[in-house]
Design a protein around this motif. Structure first.
Motif, short mmCIF file in Angstrom:
data_model
loop_
_atom_site.label_atom_id
_atom_site.label_comp_id
_atom_site.label_asym_id
_atom_site.label_seq_id
_atom_site.Cartn_x
_atom_site.Cartn_y
_atom_site.Cartn_z
N ASN A 235 0.81 -1.23 0.00
CA ASN A 235 0.00 0.00 0.00
C ASN A 235 0.84 1.27 0.00
OD1 ASN A 235 -2.42 -1.48 0.03
ND2 ASN A 235 -2.40 -1.61 2.27
N GLN A 236 2.14 1.12 -0.33
CA GLN A 236 3.03 2.27 -0.39
C GLN A 236 3.13 2.78 -1.82
OE1 GLN A 236 7.29 1.55 0.46
NE2 GLN A 236 7.08 3.08 2.08
N ASN A 237 3.28 4.10 -1.97
CA ASN A 237 3.50 4.67 -3.31
C ASN A 237 4.89 4.29 -3.80
OD1 ASN A 237 1.03 6.08 -3.65
ND2 ASN A 237 1.75 7.73 -2.32
N VAL A 238 4.96 3.87 -5.05
CA VAL A 238 6.24 3.52 -5.66
C VAL A 238 6.37 4.20 -7.02
CG1 VAL A 238 6.38 1.28 -4.50
CG2 VAL A 238 5.26 1.43 -6.73
N ILE A 239 7.61 4.32 -7.46
CA ILE A 239 7.89 4.81 -8.81
C ILE A 239 8.08 3.58 -9.69
CG2 ILE A 239 9.44 6.13 -10.29
CD1 ILE A 239 7.79 7.81 -8.36
N LEU A 247 13.67 4.20 -24.68
CA LEU A 247 12.50 4.77 -24.02
C LEU A 247 12.55 4.48 -22.52
CD1 LEU A 247 9.72 6.18 -24.30
CD2 LEU A 247 8.72 3.90 -24.54
N HIS A 248 12.36 5.52 -21.72
CA HIS A 248 12.39 5.39 -20.26
C HIS A 248 11.25 6.21 -19.70
CE1 HIS A 248 14.54 4.75 -16.36
NE2 HIS A 248 13.85 5.86 -16.04
N VAL A 249 10.26 5.53 -19.16
CA VAL A 249 9.07 6.20 -18.63
C VAL A 249 8.91 5.87 -17.16
CG1 VAL A 249 6.57 6.45 -18.84
CG2 VAL A 249 7.95 6.10 -20.89
N GLU A 250 8.55 6.85 -16.36
CA GLU A 250 8.28 6.64 -14.93
C GLU A 250 6.86 7.07 -14.63
OE1 GLU A 250 11.12 8.61 -12.49
OE2 GLU A 250 12.80 7.33 -13.10
N LEU A 251 6.20 6.28 -13.80
CA LEU A 251 4.84 6.62 -13.39
C LEU A 251 4.63 6.22 -11.95
CD1 LEU A 251 3.06 3.72 -13.45
CD2 LEU A 251 3.42 4.05 -15.90
N SER A 252 3.63 6.77 -11.32
CA SER A 252 3.33 6.47 -9.93
C SER A 252 2.35 5.31 -9.84
CB SER A 252 2.74 7.72 -9.25
OG SER A 252 2.44 7.45 -7.90
N ALA A 253 2.54 4.47 -8.82
CA ALA A 253 1.66 3.31 -8.63
C ALA A 253 1.62 2.96 -7.14
CB ALA A 253 2.15 2.12 -9.44
N ILE A 254 0.78 2.00 -6.80
CA ILE A 254 0.64 1.53 -5.43
C ILE A 254 1.10 0.06 -5.37
CG2 ILE A 254 -0.93 1.07 -3.50
CD1 ILE A 254 -0.67 3.99 -4.04
N LYS A 269 -1.87 0.71 -11.00
CA LYS A 269 -1.78 2.06 -11.58
C LYS A 269 -2.98 2.89 -11.13
CE LYS A 269 -0.82 2.09 -15.97
NZ LYS A 269 -0.87 1.70 -17.40
N SER A 270 -2.93 4.18 -11.41
CA SER A 270 -3.99 5.10 -10.98
C SER A 270 -5.34 4.76 -11.61
CB SER A 270 -3.60 6.55 -11.32
OG SER A 270 -3.34 6.67 -12.71
N ASN A 271 -5.32 4.09 -12.78
CA ASN A 271 -6.58 3.72 -13.45
C ASN A 271 -7.11 2.37 -12.97
OD1 ASN A 271 -4.81 1.93 -14.61
ND2 ASN A 271 -5.11 2.62 -16.73
N LYS A 276 2.62 -6.71 -13.07
CA LYS A 276 3.73 -7.33 -12.36
C LYS A 276 4.97 -6.46 -12.52
CE LYS A 276 1.96 -11.13 -10.66
NZ LYS A 276 1.91 -11.35 -9.19
N ALA A 277 5.71 -6.27 -11.42
CA ALA A 277 6.91 -5.44 -11.47
C ALA A 277 7.97 -6.02 -10.55
CB ALA A 277 6.58 -4.02 -11.08
N GLN A 278 9.23 -5.73 -10.86
CA GLN A 278 10.35 -6.22 -10.06
C GLN A 278 10.94 -5.09 -9.23
OE1 GLN A 278 14.02 -7.47 -12.10
NE2 GLN A 278 14.00 -9.32 -10.83
N VAL A 279 11.19 -5.36 -7.95
CA VAL A 279 11.77 -4.34 -7.06
C VAL A 279 13.22 -4.12 -7.46
CG1 VAL A 279 12.35 -3.78 -4.67
CG2 VAL A 279 10.23 -5.05 -5.17
N ILE A 280 13.56 -2.86 -7.72
CA ILE A 280 14.93 -2.52 -8.13
C ILE A 280 15.62 -1.56 -7.16
CG2 ILE A 280 14.54 -2.99 -10.57
CD1 ILE A 280 14.21 0.02 -10.99
N GLY A 281 14.86 -1.07 -6.17
CA GLY A 281 15.43 -0.15 -5.21
C GLY A 281 14.37 0.25 -4.19
N SER A 282 14.75 1.20 -3.34
CA SER A 282 13.81 1.66 -2.32
C SER A 282 12.65 2.40 -2.98
CB SER A 282 14.53 2.60 -1.32
OG SER A 282 13.63 3.06 -0.35
N ASN A 283 11.46 1.82 -2.89
CA ASN A 283 10.23 2.41 -3.48
C ASN A 283 10.33 2.56 -4.99
OD1 ASN A 283 9.17 2.65 -0.88
ND2 ASN A 283 10.01 4.71 -0.62
N ARG A 284 11.14 1.73 -5.63
CA ARG A 284 11.26 1.76 -7.08
C ARG A 284 11.10 0.33 -7.63
NH1 ARG A 284 13.15 6.28 -9.53
NH2 ARG A 284 13.91 5.10 -11.34
N VAL A 285 10.31 0.23 -8.70
CA VAL A 285 10.09 -1.07 -9.34
C VAL A 285 10.21 -0.88 -10.83
CG1 VAL A 285 8.55 -1.86 -7.50
CG2 VAL A 285 7.57 -0.73 -9.51
#
Length: 288
Positions: A235-239, A247-254, A269-271, A276-285
């Motif tokens: 339930n934390q916000n992540v990038i 192409l490199h795109v960043e978006l906000s998600a939960i 996503k907000s919609n 599925k995403a892989q954790v790559i850092g603190s609050n980043r996937v």
């Protein structure tokens, strides 16, 4: 007269002596004598063991009955007495191999004694062999292994290790998901017995580990009891990063669940779309 008196005194000493059976005895001859168990007794036969049999067990009450037939009273705290055949060939090479095996997994282990014996009758070690130790034996202080000879014969051995090992224990009760540190853990040297998984030996201030379960004070910390501290929490916000060539795109998600480094988690996503995403850092996937 003096000889008769001396004989009478010795006889009385034997009659009133307290003989207590040990739990285990070593033997060489196939016939077990009273003197095998108590050296001060005359060498009278008690029973025989089948030739080449390595281990023989007899009920203590049966052994007590055999002594009673000789007019000797013995007692026993054990219900079963074990006789193990003695052997004289050199097993230094096996001791070295077993010690190296345990030291590989526990560099700080202090081995004080190592007892190894064949499980079947053996007069000498073969000239050429390889030592095969089951992969999970390092969790235990005793077990079995075998030698594989050049003609593919397997010779099984049993062993018992006497050793101490510095391990990490809970200094106080550690709650689930609490970070491990020198403030809640301490190193303690214990007799090496059996562990369900490898015990931890140390932790530092920069620890990235936390307790997977609640650990009571004094409990030994095992690898199975800990986990990486989540870099992403539920339930934390992540990038969320999307990479496609240049192409490199960043978006906000939960984040929908916790995740340590390189864990695959579900994000929303907000919609409302879930990916599925892989954790790559603190609050980043990274969306895969």
């Amino acid at each position: 007269m003096k000889q008769t008196l001396l004989l009478f005194i010795l006889t009385c000493k034997l009659l009133f002596a307290q003989f207590e059976l040990e739990k285990e005895y070593a033997f060489e001859d196939d016939t077990i004598y009273s003197s095998t168990l108590f050296s001060q007794l005359e060498s009278a036969p008690l029973f025989s063991i089948r030739p080449k049999k390595m281990t023989h067990r007899i009920k203590a009450k049966e052994l007590i009955r055999l002594f009673k037939k000789q007019g000797i009273t013995v007692t026993s705290k054990a219900s079963v007495i074990t006789f193990k055949r003695a052997f004289s060939f050199d097993m230094t090479s096996l001791h070295v191999r077993l010690s190296a095996y345990y030291e590989k997994y526990y560099p700080q282990i202090d081995i004080t004694a190592l007892h190894v014996r064949p499980k079947s009758y053996l007069e000498a070690l073969p000239e050429n062999f390889t030592v095969e130790i089951p992969p999970k034996n390092f969790h235990h202080h005793k077990g079995t292994f075998y030698l594989k000879t050049s003609n593919k014969r397997r010779l099984f051995f049993e062993y018992r290790l006497e050793a101490t090992l510095p391990v990490l224990v809970a200094k106080r009760t550690i709650e689930r998901k609490e970070t491990l540190s020198p403030f809640n853990t301490k190193t303690q040297t214990l007799l090496f017995k059996s562990f369900k998984s490898a015990p931890l030996s140390q932790v530092d201030n920069a620890s990235r580990w936390c307790a997977k379960i609640r650990l009571k004070e004094g409990r030994v910390l095992l690898e199975r009891n800990i986990q990486s501290i989540p870099l992403v929490k539920r339930n934390q916000n992540v990038i969320a990063v999307i990479k496609n060539g240049a192409l490199h795109v960043e978006l906000s998600a939960i984040a929908k669940n916790d995740g340590a480094l390189y864990d695959m988690i579900t994000i929303e996503k907000s919609n409302g779309e879930q990916l599925k995403a892989q954790v790559i850092g603190s609050n980043r996937v990274e969306i895969k």
